[in-house]
Enzyme design. Structure first.
Site, PDB file in Angstrom:
ATOM      1  N   ASP A  23       0.783  -1.228   0.000  1.00 46.92           N
ATOM      2  CA  ASP A  23       0.000   0.000   0.000  1.00 46.92           C
ATOM      3  C   ASP A  23       0.817   1.282   0.000  1.00 46.92           C
ATOM      4  O   ASP A  23       0.346   2.327   0.442  1.00 46.92           O
ATOM      5  CB  ASP A  23      -0.921  -0.011   1.234  1.00 46.92           C
ATOM      6  CG  ASP A  23      -0.143  -0.297   2.511  1.00 46.92           C
ATOM      7  OD1 ASP A  23       1.076  -0.058   2.530  1.00 46.92           O
ATOM      8  OD2 ASP A  23      -0.754  -0.763   3.496  1.00 46.92           O
ATOM      9  N   ARG A  83       2.775   8.481   8.776  1.00 43.75           N
ATOM     10  CA  ARG A  83       2.490   9.872   8.407  1.00 43.75           C
ATOM     11  C   ARG A  83       1.293  10.441   9.155  1.00 43.75           C
ATOM     12  O   ARG A  83       1.300  11.611   9.535  1.00 43.75           O
ATOM     13  CB  ARG A  83       2.216   9.968   6.902  1.00 43.75           C
ATOM     14  CG  ARG A  83       3.408  10.382   6.094  1.00 43.75           C
ATOM     15  CD  ARG A  83       3.129  10.291   4.604  1.00 43.75           C
ATOM     16  NE  ARG A  83       4.360   9.974   3.899  1.00 43.75           N
ATOM     17  CZ  ARG A  83       5.143  10.874   3.301  1.00 43.75           C
ATOM     18  NH1 ARG A  83       4.805  12.134   3.294  1.00 43.75           N
ATOM     19  NH2 ARG A  83       6.254  10.495   2.696  1.00 43.75           N
ATOM     20  N   GLU A 140      -2.015   5.074   2.932  1.00 46.02           N
ATOM     21  CA  GLU A 140      -2.013   3.657   2.555  1.00 46.02           C
ATOM     22  C   GLU A 140      -3.394   3.090   2.243  1.00 46.02           C
ATOM     23  O   GLU A 140      -3.552   2.284   1.325  1.00 46.02           O
ATOM     24  CB  GLU A 140      -1.335   2.822   3.651  1.00 46.02           C
ATOM     25  CG  GLU A 140       0.169   3.058   3.804  1.00 46.02           C
ATOM     26  CD  GLU A 140       0.529   4.279   4.633  1.00 46.02           C
ATOM     27  OE1 GLU A 140      -0.404   4.947   5.170  1.00 46.02           O
ATOM     28  OE2 GLU A 140       1.721   4.603   4.744  1.00 46.02           O
ATOM     29  N   HIS A 180       6.519   5.490  12.901  1.00 46.27           N
ATOM     30  CA  HIS A 180       6.876   6.272  11.708  1.00 46.27           C
ATOM     31  C   HIS A 180       5.691   6.793  10.902  1.00 46.27           C
ATOM     32  O   HIS A 180       5.886   7.558   9.956  1.00 46.27           O
ATOM     33  CB  HIS A 180       7.739   5.426  10.780  1.00 46.27           C
ATOM     34  CG  HIS A 180       6.968   4.363  10.056  1.00 46.27           C
ATOM     35  ND1 HIS A 180       6.703   3.140  10.624  1.00 46.27           N
ATOM     36  CD2 HIS A 180       6.377   4.341   8.844  1.00 46.27           C
ATOM     37  CE1 HIS A 180       5.992   2.416   9.783  1.00 46.27           C
ATOM     38  NE2 HIS A 180       5.769   3.122   8.692  1.00 46.27           N
ATOM     39  N   GLU A 220      -0.261  -9.055  -0.894  1.00 41.70           N
ATOM     40  CA  GLU A 220      -0.824  -8.449   0.334  1.00 41.70           C
ATOM     41  C   GLU A 220      -2.070  -7.622  -0.014  1.00 41.70           C
ATOM     42  O   GLU A 220      -2.195  -6.441   0.319  1.00 41.70           O
ATOM     43  CB  GLU A 220       0.205  -7.618   1.100  1.00 41.70           C
ATOM     44  CG  GLU A 220      -0.153  -7.421   2.566  1.00 41.70           C
ATOM     45  CD  GLU A 220       0.896  -6.646   3.371  1.00 41.70           C
ATOM     46  OE1 GLU A 220       0.808  -5.420   3.412  1.00 41.70           O
ATOM     47  OE2 GLU A 220       1.795  -7.280   3.936  1.00 41.70           O
ATOM     48  N   HIS A 226      13.411   5.371  12.544  1.00 44.44           N
ATOM     49  CA  HIS A 226      13.223   5.522  11.096  1.00 44.44           C
ATOM     50  C   HIS A 226      13.999   6.750  10.610  1.00 44.44           C
ATOM     51  O   HIS A 226      14.126   7.733  11.345  1.00 44.44           O
ATOM     52  CB  HIS A 226      11.714   5.695  10.853  1.00 44.44           C
ATOM     53  CG  HIS A 226      11.290   5.636   9.429  1.00 44.44           C
ATOM     54  ND1 HIS A 226      11.588   6.630   8.521  1.00 44.44           N
ATOM     55  CD2 HIS A 226      10.561   4.724   8.748  1.00 44.44           C
ATOM     56  CE1 HIS A 226      11.057   6.319   7.344  1.00 44.44           C
ATOM     57  NE2 HIS A 226      10.436   5.165   7.453  1.00 44.44           N
TER      58      HIS A 226
HETATM   59  C1  UD1 Z   1       6.828   4.825   3.577  1.00 43.08           C
HETATM   60  C2  UD1 Z   1       5.420   4.407   3.160  1.00 43.08           C
HETATM   61  C3  UD1 Z   1       4.696   3.745   4.313  1.00 43.08           C
HETATM   62  C4  UD1 Z   1       5.507   2.621   4.940  1.00 43.08           C
HETATM   63  C5  UD1 Z   1       6.897   3.142   5.283  1.00 43.08           C
HETATM   64  C6  UD1 Z   1       7.746   1.990   5.757  1.00 43.08           C
HETATM   65  C7  UD1 Z   1       4.326   5.879   1.539  1.00 43.08           C
HETATM   66  C8  UD1 Z   1       3.581   7.119   1.310  1.00 43.08           C
HETATM   67  N1  UD1 Z   1       4.680   5.605   2.792  1.00 43.08           N
HETATM   68  O1  UD1 Z   1       6.668   5.833   4.552  1.00 43.08           O
HETATM   69  O2  UD1 Z   1       3.471   3.211   3.838  1.00 43.08           O
HETATM   70  O3  UD1 Z   1       4.866   2.191   6.112  1.00 43.08           O
HETATM   71  O4  UD1 Z   1       7.499   3.696   4.096  1.00 43.08           O
HETATM   72  O5  UD1 Z   1       8.883   2.438   6.417  1.00 43.08           O
HETATM   73  O6  UD1 Z   1       4.594   5.179   0.596  1.00 43.08           O
HETATM   74  N2  UD1 Z   1      14.486   8.292   4.398  1.00 43.08           N
HETATM   75  C9  UD1 Z   1      15.851   8.236   4.260  1.00 43.08           C
HETATM   76  N3  UD1 Z   1      16.424   7.027   3.931  1.00 43.08           N
HETATM   77  C10 UD1 Z   1      15.690   5.898   3.761  1.00 43.08           C
HETATM   78  C11 UD1 Z   1      14.296   5.973   3.917  1.00 43.08           C
HETATM   79  C12 UD1 Z   1      13.709   7.175   4.219  1.00 43.08           C
HETATM   80  O7  UD1 Z   1      16.552   9.222   4.428  1.00 43.08           O
HETATM   81  O8  UD1 Z   1      16.266   4.838   3.481  1.00 43.08           O
HETATM   82  C13 UD1 Z   1      13.861   9.595   4.739  1.00 43.08           C
HETATM   83  C14 UD1 Z   1      13.829  10.572   3.562  1.00 43.08           C
HETATM   84  O9  UD1 Z   1      14.024  11.868   4.049  1.00 43.08           O
HETATM   85  C15 UD1 Z   1      12.379  10.438   3.062  1.00 43.08           C
HETATM   86  C16 UD1 Z   1      11.652  10.227   4.374  1.00 43.08           C
HETATM   87  O10 UD1 Z   1      12.504   9.387   5.128  1.00 43.08           O
HETATM   88  O11 UD1 Z   1      11.969  11.591   2.368  1.00 43.08           O
HETATM   89  C17 UD1 Z   1      10.285   9.626   4.283  1.00 43.08           C
HETATM   90  O12 UD1 Z   1      10.252   8.480   3.427  1.00 43.08           O
HETATM   91  P1  UD1 Z   1       8.871   8.095   2.674  1.00 43.08           P
HETATM   92  O13 UD1 Z   1       9.094   6.870   1.872  1.00 43.08           O
HETATM   93  O14 UD1 Z   1       8.363   9.302   1.963  1.00 43.08           O
HETATM   94  O15 UD1 Z   1       7.862   7.859   3.868  1.00 43.08           O
HETATM   95  P2  UD1 Z   1       7.844   6.781   5.010  1.00 43.08           P
HETATM   96  O16 UD1 Z   1       7.346   7.435   6.234  1.00 43.08           O
HETATM   97  O17 UD1 Z   1       9.132   6.061   5.045  1.00 43.08           O
HETATM   98  N1  UDP Z   2      12.347  -3.342  10.317  1.00 41.27           N
HETATM   99  C1  UDP Z   2      13.725  -3.454  10.166  1.00 41.27           C
HETATM  100  N2  UDP Z   2      14.536  -2.566  10.832  1.00 41.27           N
HETATM  101  C2  UDP Z   2      14.040  -1.592  11.630  1.00 41.27           C
HETATM  102  C3  UDP Z   2      12.628  -1.475  11.757  1.00 41.27           C
HETATM  103  C4  UDP Z   2      11.815  -2.359  11.078  1.00 41.27           C
HETATM  104  O1  UDP Z   2      14.212  -4.333   9.472  1.00 41.27           O
HETATM  105  O2  UDP Z   2      14.824  -0.845  12.213  1.00 41.27           O
HETATM  106  C5  UDP Z   2      11.488  -4.287   9.600  1.00 41.27           C
HETATM  107  C6  UDP Z   2      10.424  -4.971  10.414  1.00 41.27           C
HETATM  108  O3  UDP Z   2      10.912  -6.142  11.028  1.00 41.27           O
HETATM  109  C7  UDP Z   2       9.364  -5.257   9.368  1.00 41.27           C
HETATM  110  C8  UDP Z   2       9.476  -4.069   8.439  1.00 41.27           C
HETATM  111  O4  UDP Z   2      10.782  -3.538   8.632  1.00 41.27           O
HETATM  112  O5  UDP Z   2       9.664  -6.415   8.611  1.00 41.27           O
HETATM  113  C9  UDP Z   2       8.421  -3.060   8.792  1.00 41.27           C
HETATM  114  O6  UDP Z   2       8.725  -1.865   8.181  1.00 41.27           O
HETATM  115  P1  UDP Z   2       8.075  -0.490   8.635  1.00 41.27           P
HETATM  116  O7  UDP Z   2       7.667  -0.560  10.054  1.00 41.27           O
HETATM  117  O8  UDP Z   2       9.035   0.567   8.235  1.00 41.27           O
HETATM  118  O9  UDP Z   2       6.814  -0.359   7.661  1.00 41.27           O
HETATM  119  P2  UDP Z   2       5.312  -0.888   7.727  1.00 41.27           P
HETATM  120  O10 UDP Z   2       5.327  -2.352   7.949  1.00 41.27           O
HETATM  121  O11 UDP Z   2       4.622  -0.129   8.806  1.00 41.27           O
HETATM  122  O12 UDP Z   2       4.762  -0.501   6.396  1.00 41.27           O
END
Ligand code: UD1
Ligand code: UDP
Length: 381
Positions: A98, A212, A134, A210, A120, A243
């Site tokens: 999602d 939004r 999502e 984490h 999923e 995160h």
């Molecule tokens: C995204 C997904 C969310 C999922 C989450 C898992 C969307 C809108 N959201 O949210 O559904 O639960 O991933 O973690 O698709 N960043 C880094 N390095 C990384 C990853 C992220 O620096 O490796 C920082 C960046 O500044 C980025 C911000 O995190 O802009 C947010 O990342 P983003 O993918 O937009 O949103 P998530 O909250 O991670």
């Molecule tokens: N996870 C990880 N390292 C971390 C935090 C989470 O490997 O520091 C793994 C966790 O075990 C799970 C997945 O990342 O498999 C979940 O990701 P996240 O919570 O970012 O996203 P969501 O599941 O809420 O979309």
């Protein structure tokens, strides 16, 4: 016969953890060629998963920017996917879950008239803004998809209520397949501090946060609750891999940075995270994936959200919704920390989300769709 080219598209950490075992399963099937296209909506957190599971992408859109907006993620994915699809010529595209990558990947496949398999599928809260974005992403992908891989019977029922009954498979969640490859009794953590945690003498509480929709006041309240829990329970060590989102980093460090029994770490690799979960006492999280993994490992979970699209483990008794209000979170955590009977009532391993064979069922269903095999049996919890 020419192999059917199955392109898996993913970009965030959780999608990667849940798609990596499937990419490998597809590669092992004779009639299929497994192609992997990453959007890199996450960069470091994606690369860590690719390394742990030894997956090498065929195409990398490399779209991530700091504090990216939903519009930039979606538009950059769409533009990038045009080129990837033209070059790699898939017969089917698989998207997962999602995220914005999921939605853009499915929409792009549709624009190119490539059939879409949704891994999923069928999770719902029926609240458009929670989880945000999502819930809308997965509904939009439902409209586009041709094959639906539901983790649970409940997810299939959600689709049935929306009139979708054809090409729906109940497979279990691929996260359980992943978990079976990572958790080991003699695991040694690369993050040295985790080897030295007092797993026996104290209560290690694992935290992640984490989402939004929690940005702003809800996240402030959650962090305040966590700080209070740590300060009022000396027998607790709170471990929080933060995160990389700058919004989350800032909030977590402000509330929790200076508390002696709080350990803030960088995001953990998937194998570290799974093994830490296997050893911890309790999980506090707003993550979707952790709600699925922790019950399989027998760990109670308090969900830092108002709703969940994963009611199966709530029904099984290992997960409870704690909400996002400070006092509610504090009192529910206190009960599990201080009342052994309340803890024991939640701490039992259940497997509503899978039996470790989800990837096999999905690959079988794809072969069936191309007329190359029998329809797989459904997963039964
Ligand atoms: C995204 C997904 C969310 C999922 C989450 C898992 C969307 C809108 N959201 O949210 O559904 O639960 O991933 O973690 O698709 N960043 C880094 N390095 C990384 C990853 C992220 O620096 O490796 C920082 C960046 O500044 C980025 C911000 O995190 O802009 C947010 O990342 P983003 O993918 O937009 O949103 P998530 O909250 O991670
Ligand atoms: N996870 C990880 N390292 C971390 C935090 C989470 O490997 O520091 C793994 C966790 O075990 C799970 C997945 O990342 O498999 C979940 O990701 P996240 O919570 O970012 O996203 P969501 O599941 O809420 O979309």
């Amino acid at each position: 016969m020419e192999k059917k080219r199955i392109m898996s598209v993913f970009g965030t950490r959780p999608e990667a953890i849940k798609m990596a075992p499937l990419v490998k399963e597809l590669a092992a099937r004779e009639g299929l060629a497994s192609i992997c296209c990453v959007t890199a909506q996450h960069r470091e957190m994606l690369d860590s998963v690719l390394e742990v599971f030894d997956v090498k992408p065929d195409w990398d859109l490399d779209i991530m920017t700091p504090r990216q907006t939903l519009s930039t993620i979606t538009s950059k994915c769409l533009v990038g996917m045009d080129e990837a699809i033209d070059a790699l010529k898939p017969d089917m595209i698989l998207v997962h879950g999602d995220t914005s990558t999921t939605f853009a990947g499915a929409l792009s496949a549709f624009y190119h008239q490539v059939p879409v398999g949704h891994v999923e599928a069928g999770l719902r809260t029926y609240d458009k803004y929670s989880p945000y974005p999502e819930e809308m992403n997965r509904k939009l992908v439902t409209a586009i998809a041709d094959l639906y891989f539901c983790p649970t019977e409940n997810n299939r029922e959600n689709l049935r209520r929306e009139g979708i009954t054809e090409n729906v498979f109940v497979t279990g969640n691929t996260v359980i397949d992943a978990l079976r490859t990572t958790v080991r009794e003699n695991f040694v953590f690369a993050t040295e501090a985790l080897n030295r945690l007092p797993y026996e003498s104290k209560k290690v509480v694992l935290v992640t946060c984490h989402r939004r929709e929690n940005y702003g006041q809800p996240m402030e309240d959650i962090m305040s609750a966590l700080a209070h829990i740590a300060r009022t329970h000396e027998d607790v060590v709170l471990v929080y891999p933060v995160h990389l989102s700058p919004v989350v980093q800032e909030c977590a460090r402000r509330y929790l940075g200076d508390i002696p029994n709080v350990l803030l770490t960088a995001p953990l690799s998937a194998d570290e995270m799974h093994n830490l979960m296997a050893r911890c006492y309790l999980v506090l999280t707003d993550s979707g994936g952790l709600q699925e993994e922790a019950p399989a490992l027998g760990k109670p979970v308090l969900v830092l959200r108002r709703e969940t699209e994963r009611p199966e483990a709530v029904t099984a008794g290992t997960v409870k919704l704690a909400g996002v209000a400070r006092d509610g979170i504090v009192s529910m955590a206190r009960q599990l920390i201080t009342d052994p009977a309340a803890y024991a009532a939640m701490a039992h391993a259940v497997n509503p989300y899978g039996d470790g064979s989800a990837c096999r069922r999905i690959a079988d269903a794809i072969l069936w769709r191309f007329g190359m095999g029998a329809r797989p049996e459904d997963f039964q919890a």
